[in-house]
Design a protein around this motif. Structure first.
Motif, short mmCIF file in Angstrom:
data_model
loop_
_atom_site.label_atom_id
_atom_site.label_comp_id
_atom_site.label_asym_id
_atom_site.label_seq_id
_atom_site.Cartn_x
_atom_site.Cartn_y
_atom_site.Cartn_z
N VAL A 85 1.86 3.20 -10.70
CA VAL A 85 3.16 2.63 -11.04
C VAL A 85 3.82 3.57 -12.03
CG1 VAL A 85 4.38 0.65 -11.99
CG2 VAL A 85 2.27 0.30 -10.67
N ASP A 86 4.81 4.32 -11.57
CA ASP A 86 5.42 5.37 -12.38
C ASP A 86 4.36 6.31 -12.96
OD1 ASP A 86 8.03 4.51 -11.94
OD2 ASP A 86 8.02 3.16 -13.67
N GLY A 87 3.39 6.63 -12.15
CA GLY A 87 2.34 7.56 -12.56
C GLY A 87 1.18 6.92 -13.30
N ARG A 88 1.29 5.65 -13.66
CA ARG A 88 0.23 4.97 -14.41
C ARG A 88 -0.81 4.40 -13.45
NH1 ARG A 88 -0.88 -0.10 -15.08
NH2 ARG A 88 1.13 -0.81 -14.25
N ALA A 89 -2.08 4.63 -13.78
CA ALA A 89 -3.16 4.06 -12.98
C ALA A 89 -3.28 2.56 -13.26
CB ALA A 89 -4.48 4.75 -13.33
N LEU A 235 -1.35 -11.01 -11.49
CA LEU A 235 -1.44 -9.87 -12.39
C LEU A 235 -0.53 -8.75 -11.88
CD1 LEU A 235 -5.30 -9.91 -12.91
CD2 LEU A 235 -3.55 -10.76 -14.48
N PRO A 236 0.18 -8.05 -12.77
CA PRO A 236 1.21 -7.10 -12.33
C PRO A 236 0.72 -6.04 -11.34
CG PRO A 236 1.41 -7.50 -14.67
CD PRO A 236 0.15 -8.18 -14.24
N ASP A 237 -0.43 -5.43 -11.63
CA ASP A 237 -0.91 -4.38 -10.74
C ASP A 237 -1.39 -4.96 -9.40
OD1 ASP A 237 -0.29 -2.44 -12.58
OD2 ASP A 237 -2.31 -2.32 -13.42
N GLN A 238 -1.97 -6.14 -9.45
CA GLN A 238 -2.38 -6.80 -8.22
C GLN A 238 -1.16 -7.12 -7.37
OE1 GLN A 238 -6.09 -7.79 -8.46
NE2 GLN A 238 -5.63 -7.09 -6.39
N HIS A 239 -0.12 -7.56 -8.03
CA HIS A 239 1.13 -7.87 -7.33
C HIS A 239 1.70 -6.62 -6.66
CE1 HIS A 239 5.29 -9.25 -6.69
NE2 HIS A 239 5.67 -8.13 -7.29
N ALA A 240 1.71 -5.50 -7.38
CA ALA A 240 2.28 -4.27 -6.84
C ALA A 240 1.52 -3.77 -5.62
CB ALA A 240 2.31 -3.19 -7.93
N ASP A 241 0.21 -3.98 -5.62
CA ASP A 241 -0.61 -3.48 -4.52
C ASP A 241 -0.57 -4.38 -3.29
OD1 ASP A 241 -2.61 -1.85 -3.22
OD2 ASP A 241 -4.06 -3.39 -3.71
N THR A 242 -0.63 -5.68 -3.48
CA THR A 242 -0.85 -6.57 -2.34
C THR A 242 0.39 -7.32 -1.86
OG1 THR A 242 -1.52 -8.42 -3.78
CG2 THR A 242 -3.27 -6.94 -2.97
N ASN A 243 1.49 -7.23 -2.57
CA ASN A 243 2.68 -7.98 -2.16
C ASN A 243 3.72 -7.12 -1.47
OD1 ASN A 243 1.89 -10.57 -2.82
ND2 ASN A 243 2.58 -10.40 -4.93
N VAL A 244 3.34 -5.92 -1.07
CA VAL A 244 4.26 -5.08 -0.31
C VAL A 244 4.60 -5.78 1.01
CG1 VAL A 244 2.34 -3.80 0.72
CG2 VAL A 244 4.61 -2.79 0.69
N GLY A 245 5.88 -5.76 1.38
CA GLY A 245 6.32 -6.38 2.62
C GLY A 245 6.65 -7.85 2.51
N LYS A 246 6.40 -8.46 1.38
CA LYS A 246 6.58 -9.91 1.24
C LYS A 246 7.74 -10.22 0.29
CE LYS A 246 1.54 -10.19 0.98
NZ LYS A 246 0.41 -10.75 0.22
N ARG A 247 8.14 -11.48 0.30
CA ARG A 247 8.99 -12.03 -0.75
C ARG A 247 8.16 -12.99 -1.58
NH1 ARG A 247 12.72 -15.31 1.07
NH2 ARG A 247 11.71 -15.64 3.09
N THR A 248 8.51 -13.15 -2.85
CA THR A 248 7.73 -14.02 -3.73
C THR A 248 8.67 -14.98 -4.46
OG1 THR A 248 7.82 -12.53 -5.64
CG2 THR A 248 6.02 -12.20 -4.09
#
Length: 434
Positions: A85-89, A235-248
């Protein structure tokens, strides 16, 4: 690709009730040697992705082929580690989510979410969250005592068990006695889904397995809407990884207005996917005629652990996988959270197959999967590399030898050597038959 990979796909496709004639559509390839482990993790990964692809082309009426590339599969199975996320692991495990040495063995905890962390500290009688303090508190207790106390407080902790100990455990016996997954048609009349709009998937899942399933359905064109409680987002990083393609969206189902909004969404949905612990959502009456419901749990919705929370890392510890990948004194882990990811792709495949059958036969559908069931399939059903299959014994001047068979093999060729090794230098320096 070897028969082991094909076997895994065949086994899963049969569990899903798929047409075996479609299996020839799968094309395997890519780099080898990925996700190395003592257990056949890569075979699990390929097979679950393969059946998700097969179920997708079957439902869409496409001819295939379904391409399964090892590089893509292995990368997707550790997608959370590759996220930036912007270069952050990403932060995948909080400081208190780890193995701890107990008085008589090991315990693994999961405390990524704030409420699970608070429950862990409360069960241990800790007012601070220092790693050293938690280690000292756990070190004074037996592993099962920690497990029992933390679960009673609403947290997550699991004592390390060997495969034999899990097999003897009541929950382990319950898991072993059941199939990998269940797909039931409920006996009731149900309206057919409208086909002039995208598939509507209501997503009530968290962490990895459920979100991977719904992420896959979103890839395939579904309108996926994920609902979280307002005070407990992903959790923010979990959201960024697994919610691609979805609406929340955020809805409080205990609020009358939010509950009405949710019920309207559910009434118009085609698929409901849930990933909360068994029983947690029962009070909301989520059943709807014509709905395909997929329920995901950690331990299954049966047995003494049927109502417990759980995550992939904890299931590995309880079921003996951590011992298999390490030892009782130095527990290990799979190279990926493969129970999560594998169950996610398998869940997507089960939903797609249920939709295909529903379009043909109608009916309300219920699909159930559990991480522990996937773990049992990995450890007991998938073929493992067993070197004994390619070893032989022979007697000779050096004694009785166990040695490897030759890998050079062809129809009509030799099955082994004509003579064992002899005493070094003891043969005459001459050609046979001279």
């Amino acid at each position: 690709m070897d028969n082991t990979v094909r076997t895994g796909t065949e086994l899963l496709w049969a569990e899903l009730g798929g047409d075996p004639a479609l299996l020839d559509r799968v094309a395997y390839g890519g780099p080898s040697g990925l996700l190395p482990a003592r257990l056949p993790v890569m075979d699990l990964a390929r097979a679950t992705v393969a059946v998700a692809g097969l179920a997708a082309v079957e439902r869409a009426g496409l001819p295939g082929p379904v391409r399964v590339d090892d590089g893509a599969v292995a990368t997707a199975f550790v997608s959370e580690r590759h996220l930036r996320v912007d270069g952050r692991a990403p932060v995948n495990f909080a400081p208190l989510s780890r193995f701890w040495r107990a008085a008589d063995g090991w315990v693994r905890t999961h405390a990524n979410y704030p409420h699970h962390k608070a429950a862990l500290l409360g069960a241990l009688g800790r007012s601070d969250d220092s790693v050293d303090g938690v280690a000292a508190a756990i070190g004074e207790r037996k592993a099962v005592e920690v497990e029992t106390a933390v679960y009673a407080a609403g947290g997550l902790a699991v004592a390390l068990r060997t495969p034999e100990e899990w097999a003897a455990h009541e929950q382990g016996r319950e898991v072993a006695a059941r199939p990998l997954l269940t797909r039931d048609r409920l006996d009731e009349a149900a309206p057919r889904r409208r086909s002039d709009r995208p598939l509507r998937v209501l997503d009530l899942t968290r962490v990895i397995a459920g979100p991977v399933a719904t992420r896959t359905l979103a890839l395939l064109g579904a309108d996926v809407l994920r609902i979280d409680p307002p005070g407990n987002p992903e959790l923010p990083d979990q959201h960024a990884d697994t919610n691609v393609g979805k609406r929340t969206a955020a809805l409080d189902l205990d609020s009358p207005s939010d509950r009405r909004a949710f019920d309207e969404l559910l009434d118009a949905a085609d698929v409901l996917v849930t990933g909360y612990r068994p029983g947690a959502l029962d009070r909301f009456d989520l059943h709807r005629p014509g709905l395909v419901t997929a329920r995901l749990s950690a331990w299954g919705d049966y047995g003494p652990w049927g109502g417990r929370r759980g995550f992939d890392s904890l299931v590995q510890v309880a079921t003996g996988i951590a011992v298999t990948e390490g030892s009782p004194d130095d527990p290990g882990a799979l190279p990926a959270q493969a129970l999560d990811h594998g169950t996610g792709y398998l869940l997507a495949a089960a939903v797609l197959r249920s939709l295909t059958e529903q379009n043909r036969d109608g009916g309300t559908r219920l699909v159930r999967l559990a991480l522990a069931q996937t773990g049992h399939w990995l450890t007991h059903t998938l073929p493992r590399y067993e070197p004994e299959r390619w070893l032989t014994e022979s007697a000779g001047p050096l004694g009785r030898l166990r040695h490897a068979l030759s890998p050079v093999s062809y129809e009509g060729g030799p099955t082994g050597w004509q003579r064992p090794p002899g005493i070094a230098g003891a043969d005459a320096p001459e050609w046979l038959g001279a």
